[in-house]
Scaffold this active site. Structure first.
Site, mmCIF file in Angstrom:
data_model
loop_
_atom_site.group_PDB
_atom_site.id
_atom_site.type_symbol
_atom_site.label_atom_id
_atom_site.label_comp_id
_atom_site.label_asym_id
_atom_site.label_seq_id
_atom_site.Cartn_x
_atom_site.Cartn_y
_atom_site.Cartn_z
ATOM 1 N N ASP A 16 0.871 -1.160 0.000
ATOM 2 C CA ASP A 16 0.000 0.000 0.000
ATOM 3 C C ASP A 16 0.924 1.231 0.000
ATOM 4 O OD1 ASP A 16 -2.448 1.524 0.537
ATOM 5 O OD2 ASP A 16 -1.567 1.841 2.503
ATOM 6 N N ASP A 71 -0.051 5.090 0.865
ATOM 7 C CA ASP A 71 -0.252 6.067 1.932
ATOM 8 C C ASP A 71 -0.250 5.374 3.297
ATOM 9 O OD1 ASP A 71 -0.901 8.290 3.388
ATOM 10 O OD2 ASP A 71 -3.048 8.142 2.981
ATOM 11 N N GLY A 80 -7.145 5.100 3.126
ATOM 12 C CA GLY A 80 -7.402 3.975 2.222
ATOM 13 C C GLY A 80 -8.742 4.022 1.514
ATOM 14 N N ILE A 81 -9.562 5.044 1.832
ATOM 15 C CA ILE A 81 -10.905 5.153 1.242
ATOM 16 C C ILE A 81 -10.803 5.947 -0.073
ATOM 17 C CG2 ILE A 81 -13.269 6.015 1.633
ATOM 18 C CD1 ILE A 81 -12.535 3.843 3.629
ATOM 19 N N SER A 119 -5.097 5.100 -4.590
ATOM 20 C CA SER A 119 -4.956 6.458 -5.117
ATOM 21 C C SER A 119 -4.760 6.512 -6.628
ATOM 22 C CB SER A 119 -3.767 7.154 -4.446
ATOM 23 O OG SER A 119 -3.558 8.414 -5.044
#
Ligand code: B16
Ligand code: MG
Length: 218
Positions: free
Chosen positions: A9, A11, A46-47, A114
């Site tokens: 991942d 961020d 993560g949204i 993202s």
């Protein structure tokens, strides 16, 4: 089965773009006269962009065209802020771990929600350490659906059982578990406690140690 690749991942794992997302959402919220705090921003980890906007709007119903305009406006602010990102902003331990992975002949992919992920890894100076990039453009169903990580594994030509996912968000850990990956959670147990291995940060984490820790779960 032995581990042949890692999916990271972005961020919260490789860098902290959360502060830039916060500033961009805050600027938009101020313009709209909607209260928005740093604490509320934490819930957006993560949204994806659209869901984040709907959370910020707190039930306000707006026409589709307005939602699109607001997302574009926020992203414009975000792009303005991430111009500040440089190689200094790679989180401690991340570059070393990526280099270890490369040196060991294992593969690495990015698995970020993202749409700006490529630009961020370029600015961080770590783009060359990845064999594949799965980002906000790659799949329709976002985390906690496993699709993004499954797509990343496909790009690496590996099965989920051969990959470790490194995540800092609850939705990301759930997504990786749902996909059948071994999961390393970065952060507090309240957030990533469901991961197979939980670490506070990647600082000081070397590949051999990490492989030994995940081997117990594969
Ligand atoms: P964008 P990750 C996520 O990145 C961020 O954590 C989240 O706050 C952001 O809303 C989302 O990307 C979408 O970002 O607006 O740039 O497309 O943690 O999945 O790397
Ligand atoms: Mg994250």
């Amino acid at each position: 089965m032995s581990i042949k690749g890692f999916i990271f991942d972005l961020d919260g794992v490789l860098t902290d773009t959360a502060e830039y997302h916060y500033r961009a959402w805050k600027r938009l919220a101020d313009e709209l006269g909607i209260p928005f705090t740093r604490e509320e921003n934490e819930a957006l980890r993560g949204i994806p962009r659209r869901e984040s906007l709907l959370m910020l709007l707190k039930g306000r119903i707006l026409p589709e065209a307005t939602l699109n305009e607001l997302m574009e406006r926020k992203n414009g602010y975000y792009l303005e802020y991430i111009r500040e990102i440089s190689p200094r902003d790679v989180l401690p331990g991340a570059r070393e771990l990526l280099s270890d992975i490369r040196a060991a002949g294992l593969k690495a992919a990015l698995g970020s929600a993202s749409k700006n992920a490529r630009e961020v890894i370029e600015r961080l100076g770590i783009a060359d350490l990845f064999d594949a990039v799965a980002d906000g453009y790659s799949v329709t169903r976002q985390k906690p659906a496993p699709d993004l990580f499954l797509h990343a594994a496909t790009l690496l030509d590996l099965s989920p059982a051969e990959c470790v996912v490194v995540e800092d968000a609850t939705a990301g850990v759930e997504a990786a578990l749902a996909g059948g990956f071994t999961v390393v959670g970065i952060g507090p147990a309240e957030r990533v406690g469901k991961a197979h291995v939980v670490l506070p940060t990647l600082a000081g984490v070397r590949l051999d140690d990490l492989l030994a820790q995940v081997a117990v779960h594969t």
